[in-house]
Scaffold this motif. Sequence first.
Motif, PDB file in Angstrom:
ATOM      1  N   VAL A  75      17.973  15.738 -10.256  1.00  0.00           N
ATOM      2  CA  VAL A  75      18.092  16.979  -9.502  1.00  0.00           C
ATOM      3  C   VAL A  75      18.005  18.181 -10.450  1.00  0.00           C
ATOM      4  O   VAL A  75      17.303  19.160 -10.185  1.00  0.00           O
ATOM      5  CB  VAL A  75      19.404  17.004  -8.692  1.00  0.00           C
ATOM      6  N   ALA A  76      18.690  18.071 -11.586  1.00  0.00           N
ATOM      7  CA  ALA A  76      18.668  19.159 -12.573  1.00  0.00           C
ATOM      8  C   ALA A  76      17.230  19.421 -13.023  1.00  0.00           C
ATOM      9  O   ALA A  76      16.803  20.561 -13.194  1.00  0.00           O
ATOM     10  CB  ALA A  76      19.531  18.792 -13.776  1.00  0.00           C
ATOM     11  N   GLU A  99      22.124  13.060 -11.024  1.00  0.00           N
ATOM     12  CA  GLU A  99      22.199  14.491 -11.304  1.00  0.00           C
ATOM     13  C   GLU A  99      21.048  14.962 -12.178  1.00  0.00           C
ATOM     14  O   GLU A  99      20.540  16.064 -12.019  1.00  0.00           O
ATOM     15  CB  GLU A  99      23.509  14.811 -12.022  1.00  0.00           C
ATOM     16  N   TYR A 106      12.315  25.637  -3.660  1.00  0.00           N
ATOM     17  CA  TYR A 106      13.608  25.098  -3.249  1.00  0.00           C
ATOM     18  C   TYR A 106      13.622  23.588  -3.381  1.00  0.00           C
ATOM     19  O   TYR A 106      12.606  22.933  -3.151  1.00  0.00           O
ATOM     20  CB  TYR A 106      13.897  25.440  -1.782  1.00  0.00           C
ATOM     21  N   VAL A 107      14.784  23.078  -3.743  1.00  0.00           N
ATOM     22  CA  VAL A 107      14.964  21.632  -3.716  1.00  0.00           C
ATOM     23  C   VAL A 107      15.880  21.324  -2.532  1.00  0.00           C
ATOM     24  O   VAL A 107      16.976  21.883  -2.444  1.00  0.00           O
ATOM     25  CB  VAL A 107      15.638  21.120  -5.009  1.00  0.00           C
ATOM     26  N   CYS A 155      12.704  25.661  -9.935  1.00  0.00           N
ATOM     27  CA  CYS A 155      13.146  26.814  -9.139  1.00  0.00           C
ATOM     28  C   CYS A 155      13.327  28.030 -10.033  1.00  0.00           C
ATOM     29  O   CYS A 155      13.186  29.161  -9.599  1.00  0.00           O
ATOM     30  CB  CYS A 155      14.475  26.530  -8.433  1.00  0.00           C
ATOM     31  N   SER A 156      13.650  27.791 -11.281  1.00  0.00           N
ATOM     32  CA  SER A 156      14.014  28.917 -12.119  1.00  0.00           C
ATOM     33  C   SER A 156      12.863  29.477 -12.946  1.00  0.00           C
ATOM     34  O   SER A 156      12.963  30.565 -13.479  1.00  0.00           O
ATOM     35  CB  SER A 156      15.177  28.533 -13.037  1.00  0.00           C
ATOM     36  N   LYS A 171      15.417  21.344 -10.481  1.00  0.00           N
ATOM     37  CA  LYS A 171      15.901  22.730 -10.409  1.00  0.00           C
ATOM     38  C   LYS A 171      15.198  23.622 -11.433  1.00  0.00           C
ATOM     39  O   LYS A 171      15.098  24.831 -11.245  1.00  0.00           O
ATOM     40  CB  LYS A 171      17.423  22.764 -10.643  1.00  0.00           C
TER      41      LYS A 171
END
Length: 683
Positions: A590-591, A587, A446-447, A597-598, A594
């Motif tokens: 953050v991207a 952004e 998680y972020v 996470c994936s 992420k």
Amino acid sequence: MASLFEQDIQTLKSVGEKRAKLFHKLGVFSVGALLRYYPRHYEDWSQPLTIEQTPFNQPCAIRATVLYKPTETRIRKGMTLYKTSVTDGIKDLQLTFFNNPYIMNTLKQGQEYVFYGKVTGTFLKKEMRVPEFYPVNHAPSICPVYRQTEGLSSRMISNAMKHALILLPNQIKDPIPYEVRMEHQLCELSYALEQIHFPKDMDCMILAKKRLIFEELFTLQLGLLQLKSRIKKETSLPPLQDYTQEFFKLLPFTPTNAQKCAIAEAMADMSHSIHRHPMSRLIQGDVGSGKTVVAAALCHSVVKNGMQAAIMAPTEILAQQHYLTMLSIFEETNITVGLLTGSLTAVKKRKLTEQLKNGSIHLVIGTHALISDTVSFENLGLVITDEQHRFGVAQRSSLAQKGNQPHILVMSATPIPRTLALMIYGDLDISVLNEMPPGRQKIETYVISSRKRPRALQYIYTHLNAGRQAYMICPLIEQNSSDLVSVEQYANSLQKETFPDKVIGILHGKMKPKEKEAIMTAFSNKEIDVLVSTTVVEVGVDVPNAVIILIENAERYGLSQLHQLRGRVGRGNLKSTCILVSDAQNEEAVARLKILCSTSDGFRIADEDLHLRGPGDFFGEKQHGLPNLKIADMAEDMDTLQKAQSAAQHILLQDPMLEQSKHQGLNAQVKQLFSIFNGQGFH
Ligand code: ADP
Ligand code: MG
């Protein structure tokens, strides 16, 4: 060309003693090195705009005539302004310079110049501050921009370069053989050097660059391949008998297919079933893929064949951990295992050295203490280095020299794209562990922003109460504070405010090896619930009961590094969680987070990293132990790399030592490159 590398930079016309010192700062000591000091980028002066056309805040060139001799205004102590106006016949533009009295003489009223700079001001009153300029007749069409240093401007470098180019003999012999140049459509060296520094136009620059990139990668590949063949030439090791099946019985689990495969590949090398030279192989496996078992299997067979094996780890903690792992795997056998680290007492060290020398220790695990001069072996058959990216090529071979050309296995936990691996490990064969041991659960990632930190801490607390452990990674929080302060502060406030009834341990790079070891052992033994640490836990440490890792300021790290850190959890069958705390506003950052996470595929993450951040993460900090590339770009020049590699292979097939007269230039160049990198040392 080679001789220009012996010619002191100070012999150049425009370079005196003082300026030479500045060149030294840039790493340029000789005329040859100067010629290889390539521009970082170029300004296009070839198509000046009219003043009307100039965009705001973007560099551009204009062609205009000076309207009057610059005026001088002292606005305060240490600050004098010089102003003038120029015209292109239709519109005027103001020029401003600071503290540069030479402007008074160099900019002549009524003369036409090309100016290059950014336009500011308003449509009615445009202004260019501190533009570069040349009289129209002398203006370059493409102006090189060099990395400069205080007191040595790009322009001065460019000036020296002009003189250096004059010294470049016209009939210079091109080190790249004619056939190779033809095949890959590469221009000649003298043309390339001239055009990379003073391109006639962008097309010429591109041609020059193409050649120089090729040359750089070609030289590097030649050197690496030679290293490989040199390692492979001499062998006196007997073919190894394979005891893998017996080894597997020692394990409490079934090895994965990937592990079996990698072991079999290495066994094939060592049993001479394919060739008769010592193994030099890289095992690339994502965190947790079980590289240690592969290492153990190979050591086992080597020892069973009557030889010794050594495993070199980058940190004491890791060495210690491998040592314990090996002890437990080989408990039921008569294989003797030793641990050699810098923190051993002199007495113990002497004893161990003795045992290695007389062969009574079969397998030794250690840090770089292993390569110290006092260490020798009775019969060293296999050298394994773990987490190779921390060692240099030279270091690897210096351990190998302790045996009579032993087999070499390198284990890397930094998944790197295959093309990159070819580059860094051009001297090694590669096996990939592309499968995780069964029963692993995906690590939930998680972020969160720091606003949600209290909730995350609550979550951690619940797990601690259930008997689990956690890592909390905290970087230097304040710029000037030491590791110690920030880690301690962080741990203190956790203890006071959040986990009053838990045991909190700290770990950071400034601690003594002994202290680190004690902490890690305590954490392993569940005497510590929460380990607050800097990234020193990054590599290899294995505590299956630790199920949560929280990483502060996650945006500071590369994805691959975060992936490594995340790999500290999820090492057993328990569900694990990784929490990335970041208040990054942009952004993109953050991207980027992420992505973690994936996916949990280290190779994919490495690819993303490569695209997003460039190769810095892999090639930064000289961790790879290779020379710095001056012009080739790892992310972009992969195609060229492959071409260069096959061209290098082709050449070495005909002339392995580059002894033929047509390869003299190449030979010198390879030596040059690799002597620089030997001198550079390793980290
Ligand atoms: P890494 O590749 O990151 O060095 P390790 O060798 O430390 O990974 O292995 C991670 C964990 O997985 C260890 O606890 C090890 O005992 C376990 N392990 C390795 N191989 C297997 C397997 N085939 N089945 C089950 N567990 C395994
Ligand atoms: Mg490991």
